[in-house]
Design a protein around this motif. Structure first.
Motif, PDB file in Angstrom:
ATOM      1  N   LEU A   1     -13.606  -3.491  -3.390  1.00  0.00           N
ATOM      2  CA  LEU A   1     -13.716  -2.087  -3.806  1.00  0.00           C
ATOM      3  C   LEU A   1     -15.147  -1.690  -4.129  1.00  0.00           C
ATOM      4  N   LEU A   2     -15.922  -2.634  -4.677  1.00  0.00           N
ATOM      5  CA  LEU A   2     -17.291  -2.334  -5.096  1.00  0.00           C
ATOM      6  C   LEU A   2     -18.330  -2.786  -4.082  1.00  0.00           C
ATOM      7  N   SER A   3     -17.871  -3.170  -2.895  1.00  0.00           N
ATOM      8  CA  SER A   3     -18.788  -3.606  -1.845  1.00  0.00           C
ATOM      9  C   SER A   3     -19.425  -2.411  -1.147  1.00  0.00           C
ATOM     10  N   ARG A   4     -20.501  -2.673  -0.441  1.00  0.00           N
ATOM     11  CA  ARG A   4     -21.152  -1.605   0.297  1.00  0.00           C
ATOM     12  C   ARG A   4     -20.197  -1.007   1.330  1.00  0.00           C
ATOM     13  N   LYS A   5     -19.345  -1.840   1.889  1.00  0.00           N
ATOM     14  CA  LYS A   5     -18.425  -1.389   2.926  1.00  0.00           C
ATOM     15  C   LYS A   5     -17.458  -0.328   2.412  1.00  0.00           C
ATOM     16  N   HIS A   6     -17.042  -0.460   1.147  1.00  0.00           N
ATOM     17  CA  HIS A   6     -15.969   0.406   0.653  1.00  0.00           C
ATOM     18  C   HIS A   6     -16.369   1.375  -0.458  1.00  0.00           C
ATOM     19  N   LEU A   7     -17.380   1.021  -1.273  1.00  0.00           N
ATOM     20  CA  LEU A   7     -17.700   1.825  -2.456  1.00  0.00           C
ATOM     21  C   LEU A   7     -17.994   3.287  -2.113  1.00  0.00           C
ATOM     22  N   GLY A   8     -18.775   3.506  -1.075  1.00  0.00           N
ATOM     23  CA  GLY A   8     -19.164   4.868  -0.733  1.00  0.00           C
ATOM     24  C   GLY A   8     -18.008   5.754  -0.312  1.00  0.00           C
ATOM     25  N   ARG A   9     -16.895   5.159   0.060  1.00  0.00           N
ATOM     26  CA  ARG A   9     -15.752   5.941   0.534  1.00  0.00           C
ATOM     27  C   ARG A   9     -14.940   6.558  -0.604  1.00  0.00           C
ATOM     28  N   TRP A  10     -15.156   6.066  -1.836  1.00  0.00           N
ATOM     29  CA  TRP A  10     -14.344   6.618  -2.924  1.00  0.00           C
ATOM     30  C   TRP A  10     -15.123   6.996  -4.176  1.00  0.00           C
TER      31      TRP A  10
ATOM     32  N   ALA B   1       0.833  -1.202   0.000  1.00  0.00           N
ATOM     33  CA  ALA B   1       0.000   0.000   0.000  1.00  0.00           C
ATOM     34  C   ALA B   1       0.868   1.252   0.000  1.00  0.00           C
ATOM     35  N   GLU B   2       1.938   1.234   0.750  1.00  0.00           N
ATOM     36  CA  GLU B   2       2.840   2.384   0.803  1.00  0.00           C
ATOM     37  C   GLU B   2       3.566   2.579  -0.523  1.00  0.00           C
ATOM     38  N   GLN B   3       3.970   1.471  -1.151  1.00  0.00           N
ATOM     39  CA  GLN B   3       4.738   1.572  -2.388  1.00  0.00           C
ATOM     40  C   GLN B   3       3.881   1.999  -3.575  1.00  0.00           C
ATOM     41  N   TYR B   4       2.628   1.524  -3.622  1.00  0.00           N
ATOM     42  CA  TYR B   4       1.797   1.775  -4.809  1.00  0.00           C
ATOM     43  C   TYR B   4       0.627   2.723  -4.537  1.00  0.00           C
ATOM     44  N   ASN B   5       0.404   3.092  -3.298  1.00  0.00           N
ATOM     45  CA  ASN B   5      -0.630   4.064  -2.928  1.00  0.00           C
ATOM     46  C   ASN B   5      -2.027   3.641  -3.394  1.00  0.00           C
ATOM     47  N   VAL B   6      -2.342   2.368  -3.213  1.00  0.00           N
ATOM     48  CA  VAL B   6      -3.678   1.837  -3.511  1.00  0.00           C
ATOM     49  C   VAL B   6      -4.056   0.854  -2.404  1.00  0.00           C
ATOM     50  N   PRO B   7      -5.358   0.558  -2.265  1.00  0.00           N
ATOM     51  CA  PRO B   7      -5.769  -0.450  -1.289  1.00  0.00           C
ATOM     52  C   PRO B   7      -5.202  -1.833  -1.639  1.00  0.00           C
ATOM     53  N   VAL B   8      -4.874  -2.611  -0.622  1.00  0.00           N
ATOM     54  CA  VAL B   8      -4.275  -3.931  -0.804  1.00  0.00           C
ATOM     55  C   VAL B   8      -5.014  -4.942   0.069  1.00  0.00           C
ATOM     56  N   TRP B   9      -5.300  -6.113  -0.496  1.00  0.00           N
ATOM     57  CA  TRP B   9      -5.880  -7.211   0.277  1.00  0.00           C
ATOM     58  C   TRP B   9      -5.030  -8.456   0.113  1.00  0.00           C
TER      59      TRP B   9
ATOM     60  N   ASP C   1      -6.715   4.339   2.870  1.00  0.00           N
ATOM     61  CA  ASP C   1      -7.452   4.332   4.120  1.00  0.00           C
ATOM     62  C   ASP C   1      -8.709   3.475   4.085  1.00  0.00           C
ATOM     63  N   ILE C   2      -9.227   3.180   2.887  1.00  0.00           N
ATOM     64  CA  ILE C   2     -10.513   2.463   2.864  1.00  0.00           C
ATOM     65  C   ILE C   2     -10.388   1.036   3.379  1.00  0.00           C
TER      66      ILE C   2
ATOM     67  N   ASP D   1     -17.360   9.122  -4.984  1.00  0.00           N
ATOM     68  CA  ASP D   1     -17.495  10.544  -5.327  1.00  0.00           C
ATOM     69  C   ASP D   1     -16.205  11.119  -5.910  1.00  0.00           C
ATOM     70  N   ASN D   2     -15.078  10.445  -5.640  1.00  0.00           N
ATOM     71  CA  ASN D   2     -13.793  10.877  -6.197  1.00  0.00           C
ATOM     72  C   ASN D   2     -13.523  10.251  -7.562  1.00  0.00           C
ATOM     73  N   GLY D   3     -14.302   9.218  -7.917  1.00  0.00           N
ATOM     74  CA  GLY D   3     -14.152   8.587  -9.220  1.00  0.00           C
ATOM     75  C   GLY D   3     -13.137   7.476  -9.288  1.00  0.00           C
ATOM     76  N   THR D   4     -12.293   7.305  -8.259  1.00  0.00           N
ATOM     77  CA  THR D   4     -11.283   6.252  -8.278  1.00  0.00           C
ATOM     78  C   THR D   4     -10.820   5.955  -6.855  1.00  0.00           C
ATOM     79  N   PRO D   5     -10.512   4.692  -6.559  1.00  0.00           N
ATOM     80  CA  PRO D   5      -9.962   4.357  -5.244  1.00  0.00           C
ATOM     81  C   PRO D   5      -8.448   4.542  -5.178  1.00  0.00           C
ATOM     82  N   SER D   6      -7.816   4.917  -6.286  1.00  0.00           N
ATOM     83  CA  SER D   6      -6.375   5.161  -6.278  1.00  0.00           C
ATOM     84  C   SER D   6      -6.046   6.233  -5.242  1.00  0.00           C
ATOM     85  N   GLY D   7      -5.075   5.958  -4.429  1.00  0.00           N
ATOM     86  CA  GLY D   7      -4.690   6.898  -3.382  1.00  0.00           C
ATOM     87  C   GLY D   7      -5.509   6.797  -2.115  1.00  0.00           C
ATOM     88  N   ARG D   8      -6.549   5.942  -2.119  1.00  0.00           N
ATOM     89  CA  ARG D   8      -7.414   5.818  -0.954  1.00  0.00           C
ATOM     90  C   ARG D   8      -7.054   4.575  -0.138  1.00  0.00           C
TER      91      ARG D   8
END
Length: 421
Positions: free
Chosen positions: A395-404, A174-182, A415-416, A406-413
């Motif tokens: 990323l497209l789940s109810r848990k996470h979708l609403g957090r990004w 996550a630190e290296q690529y600045n995207v959510p990781v599972w 925190d989600i 409105d920004n159009g992309t989860p890149s950089g998020r």
């Protein structure tokens, strides 16, 4: 973040379009939502670049609706599967399709830093091959050996995985690529890959069993991946199948199916067959002009050359796996069992026949009445496909979708991934 009720309907509409529902009237019918609400959510999903309207759909009368399409090219995900002896990496679109992939040998169990540095280098090479100006990176999914704490993305400490216990894999990438990781167990991801894009499509209860250097299982129950209370569901390799066995497993018990039927077990028994001369093919490898230790691939190759001792070893391996699976079938009652992994892929019908024979013989008739047992059609791609779906589904789940959204992309998020349930 969208209001709770709006988010519920947004996810409902998106899930239907992702599942292949291709017209607005059909979304209305399947969802039970009003026309106005569905229209509003489709507009919102369109603005986010997740759903597009294309050509006119066929109609039997009246005005033809436009086809709805999930925009799978809106982003891409990087995926990796870390086996006992190999690293596989890939890049996939949001529909789980692998666009590029690479596999190479590696000594994964004892080298976490070296292995993950290599994964990052391979990720960079995959991204460098992507078209300039293409879709952005949305997330990363990684499958590792052994159980994983799903909440933290950290492997559980195992004696066979030196240095991997509690390793911050998620934080590192996550630190290296600045995207959510599972991060999840690799066999769980194989099961998910088959469920979503393999022979398991349409099934709600299935087992994926990997027979490779070790043995593990991924469980799908009610259409969902079952990880268990602490992430250790599917550790089927430690089911005891021979009470009188003197073969010790690394877990401390004797008679575990992993100790008796895995690739490591085949290599051990192949060495013995070479030493006592019962396998001429293996004896040539072990004591020939260029001697070397026997591995599972040698045993598989020997069986393919009609070496009876090697064929017997593979059959016995299949019988042990079948004995383990018979118990799981009685307890779990799956509709489908898929067998994958390097040993299963190499031994093919020989090991499959032995597994089937024991399962159908030992399990209850009611549990096997509609049971199918087959080799995994996705083979070595199952884990990568499953990793892609793990990321996209999150990323497209109810848990996470609403957090990004409105920004159009989860890149950089990043925190989600820490979102509360």
């Amino acid at each position: 973040m969208p209001p709770s009720e709006q988010l519920d309907t947004l996810v409902t509409v998106l899930d239907l379009v992702r599942s292949g529902i291709s017209t607005r009237p059909e979304v209305i019918r399947r969802s039970g939502l009003g026309r106005k609400v569905v229209t509003q959510r489709l507009v919102q999903l369109g603005h986010a670049g997740l759903v597009t309207e294309g050509d006119l759909a066929p109609t039997t009368g009246g005005r033809a609706p436009r086809e709805l399409q999930f925009h799978s090219d809106a982003g891409h995900v990087l995926v990796a599967e870390l086996g006992a002896t190999s690293i596989s990496v890939g890049v996939a679109d949001l529909a789980g399709r692998l666009l590029d992939q690479h596999e190479e040998g590696a000594e994964v169990p004892t080298r976490p830093d070296e292995t993950l540095s290599r994964v990052a280098k391979l990720f960079d090479e995959l991204m460098a091959r992507r078209p300039a100006g293409g879709s952005p990176l949305w997330g990363i999914g990684i499958g590792v050996l052994g159980p994983v704490d799903w909440a933290t993305g950290r492997p559980i400490s195992l004696p066979t995985m030196t240095g991997w216990g509690d390793y911050p894999i998620r934080e590192r990438f996550a630190e290296q690529y600045n995207v959510p990781v599972w991060v999840d167990n690799e066999v769980n991801l194989m099961a998910l890959g088959e469920l979503r894009n393999g022979l398991g499509q349409g099934e709600r209860d299935l087992l994926f069993v990997k027979v490779g250097s070790g043995i593990g299982a991924g469980l799908i129950s009610g259409g969902l991946l079952h990880r268990g209370a602490s992430g250790s569901a599917g550790e089927a390799g430690h089911i005891i199948v021979a009470e009188d066995s003197q073969v010790r497993c690394w877990c401390g018990n004797s008679g575990c199916v992993a100790a008796l039927a895995s690739g490591s077990a085949l290599a051990r028994e192949g060495e013995a067959a070479a030493a006592d001369g019962s396998s001429p093919y293996l004896a040539t490898i072990r004591m020939g002009e260029h001697p070397r230790p026997i591995d599972a691939e040698d045993v598989v190759a020997a069986a393919a050359q009609a070496d009876s001792a090697a064929a017997e070893l593979i059959t016995r391996s299949g019988q042990y796996v079948g004995k383990m699976l018979a118990g799981l079938v009685n307890a779990y009652n799956p509709a489908l069992i898929l067998i994958g992994g390097s040993v299963a892929a190499g031994a093919g019908d020989l090991i499959l026949a032995a597994i089937r024979q024991v399962v159908y013989q030992r399990a209850l008739p009611l549990a096997t009445r509609n049971l199918r047992i087959a080799l995994s059609p996705l083979s070595d791609r199952a884990g990568l496909v499953g990793a892609a779906f793990m990321v996209v589904d999150q990323l497209l789940s109810r848990k996470h979708l609403g957090r990004w959204i409105d920004n159009g992309t989860p890149s950089g998020r990043v925190d989600i991934i820490h979102a509360s349930p």
